[in-house]
Design an enzyme around this catalytic site. Structure first.
Site, PDB file in Angstrom:
ATOM      1  N   ASP A   1       0.819  -1.203   0.000  1.00 22.69           N
ATOM      2  CA  ASP A   1       0.000   0.000   0.000  1.00 22.69           C
ATOM      3  C   ASP A   1       0.857   1.259   0.000  1.00 22.69           C
ATOM      4  OD1 ASP A   1      -2.613   1.308   0.169  1.00 22.69           O
ATOM      5  OD2 ASP A   1      -1.799   2.059   2.043  1.00 22.69           O
TER       6      ASP A   1
ATOM      7  N   ASP B   1      -8.350   4.274   5.935  1.00 24.04           N
ATOM      8  CA  ASP B   1      -7.052   4.690   5.383  1.00 24.04           C
ATOM      9  C   ASP B   1      -6.455   5.800   6.245  1.00 24.04           C
ATOM     10  OD1 ASP B   1      -4.784   4.871   3.835  1.00 24.04           O
ATOM     11  OD2 ASP B   1      -5.782   5.669   2.049  1.00 24.04           O
TER      12      ASP B   1
ATOM     13  N   GLY C   1      -2.573  12.083   2.506  1.00 23.67           N
ATOM     14  CA  GLY C   1      -3.063  11.256   3.590  1.00 23.67           C
ATOM     15  C   GLY C   1      -3.806  12.057   4.627  1.00 23.67           C
TER      16      GLY C   1
END
Length: 423
Positions: free
Chosen positions: A151, A303, A322
């Site tokens: 990932d 996530d 992110g």
């Protein structure tokens, strides 16, 4: 300890039932309408709250070892507990990456020492978690890993992914794929849509995601490997996965709260709106909701990807990709989907608890006699504004900052132990 939870409405396979709940030795022993308080070491009065099975997040970045200035296993799992999560799967974006048993063991030792909730680590697909080059020693890593993933990087070469799938199939392990064709990125960092064009930003095209999914589904068909697609964000991805499931392929997928609740129309010139994949179009968001409702999308994962304040302070163009999500997922989804009658509360709990565990073969997710007392208790009537300064996570970058939400977690338990409580 013997613990009694009194007065709450308890989630069960039959729906919500008014029940007290007795816990002994870390397990649920009795569920009945009224249990006397005598003989218990601790009694929690939870009138007007709902008790849910602890949530499971199969896509979390805990950043340790290697990046403890962003997050640690301690702070990340404290954030999980605050958000009602009792199980998380830790992604391999670490230094050193878990591409060998020694590196995986180093991570596991910190988990054993510091984790506030159950943590299952991923191991890398490739050496160095590069998405290219050589495969990691999957045989040696299989026992300690929940699944294999790179990932943050898509596996770029078809033949490399084929070999990874063949080995994973032999080992009866899952490949969890970050699907991103780097040849199509062209320096992009937000969705290649109207906002990027209007504001002069470089866009990421949707095919960079769905093109690799299309490739991998063909390999899944060829190899029979269990295959999970991480953070699905495009309508084409949903359609491809829906067709693969109709064929009976061993495929599952997740999406994240921000893709279900936001789109490029909500973008602002701030790093807290920057993640990978990016917020897509309104049509993509609608397709994700449809896929969630019809079962194409198996579960919701956050996530959770914390960065330092400095890394998130450089706008859309310069900030790290992110956002954090463990502490906002349930209230944001409850407010944005359940309160708007898009999704039932029972379906949301399923997507956050039993469904991710089912996809990854993880224990828990039920409130029943004999089950581990991994649960959370929520006040659905509590209304407040999301304030990142109150987070347990070191990360503060969330697109939900300032959002008015309903639902506040008051208690999280792991094996009958309180790991989060708010009076």
């Amino acid at each position: 300890m013997k613990v009694l939870l009194k007065g709450a409405s308890v989630y069960s396979e039959k729906g919500f039932i008014r029940s007290d709940l007795a816990i002994d030795g870390g397990c649920i022993r009795t569920l009945q309408e009224s249990i006397p308080s005598d003989g218990f070491d601790a009694v929690f009065h939870l009138k007007n709250l709902i008790i849910l099975p602890g949530f499971a997040d199969v896509h979390v970045h805990l950043r340790e070892p290697g990046f403890s200035f962003k997050e640690t296993i301690l702070t990340g799992t404290q954030a999980a507990a605050r958000g009602g999560y009792t199980t998380v799967c830790a992604m391999p974006n670490l230094n050193p990456p878990p591409d060998s048993p020694e590196h995986l063991l180093a991570q596991q030792e910190i988990i054993d020492r510091d984790a506030a909730v159950h943590v299952y680590p991923y191991a890398c697909i490739t050496k160095g978690q590069k998405g290219s080059g050589e495969l990691a020693d999957l045989d040696a890593l299989a026992e300690g890993a929940v699944a294999f993933s790179d990932d943050g990087k898509g596996v770029q070469a078809e033949e490399l992914m084929r070999q990874a799938m063949l080995q994973a199939k032999r080992l009866d392990k899952m490949i969890a794929a970050h699907c991103e064709d780097e040849a199509l990125l062209n320096g992009g960092y937000i969705h290649d849509g109207w906002y990027a064009k209007k504001h002069g930003h470089r866009g990421i095209c949707s095919k960079s995601e769905w093109g690799q999914i299309q490739r991998d589904l063909a390999l899944c068909r060829e190899t029979g490997c269990r295959y999970h697609v991480c953070h699905v964000s495009t309508k084409e991805s949903v359609a491809l996965i829906r067709q693969a499931k109709a064929e009976g392929l061993p495929v599952s997928c997740e999406t994240a709260p921000h893709y279900l609740l936001l789109c490029e129309d909500d973008l602002q010139e701030h790093g807290r709106f920057k993640m990978n994949p990016p917020l897509r179009s309104r049509e993509d968001r609608e397709a994700l909701i449809e896929g969630m409702i019809d079962g194409t999308i198996d579960c919701i994962a956050t996530d959770h990807a914390p960065h330092s304040a400095e890394e998130k302070s450089r706008g859309l163009a310069g900030s790290a990709m992110g956002v954090v999500g463990l502490e906002t997922a349930f209230p944001a989804l409850y407010t944005g989907l359940v309160k708007k009658n898009i999704l039932s509360l029972e379906k949301l709990v399923e997507l956050l608890s039993a469904a991710p565990r089912r996809a990854f073969g993880l224990p828990g997710g039920k409130i029943e006699r004999g089950a581990a007392a991994d649960l959370c208790a929520w006040d659905l009537g509590a209304e407040y504004e999301i304030n990142p300064e109150e987070f347990c996570s070191k990360g503060r970058g969330t697109p939900f900052e300032g959002m008015r939400v309903f639902g506040e977690n008051r208690l999280t338990m792991i094996d009958g132990r309180v790991v989060w409580r708010k009076d």
